[in-house]
Write a protein that holds these residues in place. Structure first.
Motif, mmCIF file in Angstrom:
data_model
loop_
_atom_site.group_PDB
_atom_site.id
_atom_site.type_symbol
_atom_site.label_atom_id
_atom_site.label_comp_id
_atom_site.label_asym_id
_atom_site.label_seq_id
_atom_site.Cartn_x
_atom_site.Cartn_y
_atom_site.Cartn_z
ATOM 1 N N PRO A 100 -37.223 -0.983 7.474
ATOM 2 C CA PRO A 100 -37.557 0.231 6.714
ATOM 3 C C PRO A 100 -37.725 1.429 7.641
ATOM 4 O O PRO A 100 -38.230 1.296 8.755
ATOM 5 C CB PRO A 100 -38.882 -0.111 6.040
ATOM 6 N N VAL B 237 -41.486 5.602 4.080
ATOM 7 C CA VAL B 237 -42.603 4.770 3.647
ATOM 8 C C VAL B 237 -43.338 5.451 2.499
ATOM 9 O O VAL B 237 -43.675 6.636 2.565
ATOM 10 C CB VAL B 237 -43.562 4.464 4.823
ATOM 11 N N ASP B 238 -43.558 4.683 1.425
ATOM 12 C CA ASP B 238 -44.217 5.194 0.220
ATOM 13 C C ASP B 238 -45.312 4.216 -0.177
ATOM 14 O O ASP B 238 -45.042 3.148 -0.725
ATOM 15 C CB ASP B 238 -43.191 5.330 -0.917
ATOM 16 N N ARG C 95 -33.413 3.443 1.089
ATOM 17 C CA ARG C 95 -34.427 3.400 0.017
ATOM 18 C C ARG C 95 -34.610 1.983 -0.519
ATOM 19 O O ARG C 95 -35.713 1.591 -0.893
ATOM 20 C CB ARG C 95 -34.081 4.371 -1.089
ATOM 21 N N GLU D 63 -36.871 0.181 1.870
ATOM 22 C CA GLU D 63 -38.264 0.588 1.672
ATOM 23 C C GLU D 63 -38.838 -0.067 0.425
ATOM 24 O O GLU D 63 -39.996 -0.470 0.403
ATOM 25 C CB GLU D 63 -38.387 2.112 1.585
ATOM 26 N N ARG E 191 -39.944 -3.510 1.401
ATOM 27 C CA ARG E 191 -41.170 -3.493 2.205
ATOM 28 C C ARG E 191 -42.395 -3.339 1.318
ATOM 29 O O ARG E 191 -43.359 -4.084 1.403
ATOM 30 C CB ARG E 191 -41.133 -2.358 3.233
ATOM 31 N N ARG E 192 -42.326 -2.356 0.430
ATOM 32 C CA ARG E 192 -43.479 -2.094 -0.433
ATOM 33 C C ARG E 192 -43.717 -3.243 -1.400
ATOM 34 O O ARG E 192 -44.852 -3.639 -1.637
ATOM 35 C CB ARG E 192 -43.285 -0.793 -1.198
#
Length: 189
Positions: free
Chosen positions: A75, A80-81, A148, A151, A154-155
């Motif tokens: 990511p 990062v969100d 995206r 990411e 990851r989240r």
């Protein structure tokens, strides 16, 4: 009534999030494009499997396509969100079947989440969205570039693993008030 397609071809944001306390959480997929927000309910297991399959697909694209088609190996920090779900959180439907693909023409991951119909819920299974039952299913369609999508994975992994802790004796999840541990002969832990 015809099915509604909630299409987010280039969302500003696509995340997994939860509402509620560990052990009582409701999991959501949420896409946001401009001011339009689409939220759908998923099971924790669906979110976990989706992240796993997306990660495997991204790794495959990275290995098979020249230049990796814009898919990073990890990511990107700038994407990062960790923010909460956008409000209002008004689910459009509960997800049954999902499909996942890589569009080589646009170098984008395409995810489709199909509504779990009443007939599916009564049957205890989600049928293929192209079955011939005549049931029109709403669908959330999201298209993400490789960065995206990475990411999102990851989240999703972070959100899924942020649940209840495990009992050190039996490995079952602990509730806020503990649990009756079978390895401790039912003594509350």
């Amino acid at each position: 009534m015809p099915a509604t397609v909630f299409d987010h071809s280039e969302p500003d944001r696509f995340i997994v999030g939860t509402v509620g306390l560990p052990g009582e959480r409701t999991f959501y997929l949420q896409a946001k494009s401009g001011r339009r927000i689409t939220s759908v309910i998923v099971e924790k297991e669906q979110a976990s499997v989706l992240a796993e399959r997306m990660d495997a697909l991204l790794d495959l694209v990275l290995a098979k396509q020249p230049g990796g088609a814009g898919v990073p190996a990890e990511p990107l920090p700038e994407l990062v969100d960790n923010a909460e779900l956008s409000t209002p959180i008004e689910p459009e439907f509960r997800v049954g079947t999902m499909s996942l693909a890589w569009d080589t023409g646009t170098d984008r991951l395409v995810l489709e989440c199909f509504e779990l119909s009443q007939a599916d819920a009564e049957a205890g299974e989600s049928l293929s969205p192209d079955d011939e039952s005549g049931v029109d299913r709403d669908v959330l369609r999201v298209s993400l570039d490789g960065a995206r999508a990475r990411e999102f994975v990851r989240r999703a992994e972070q959100v899924v693993s942020a649940g209840r802790g495990d009992c050190p004796l039996c490995s079952l999840p602990l509730d806020a008030g503990g649990h009756l541990c079978p390895r401790a002969n039912g003594i509350p832990r």
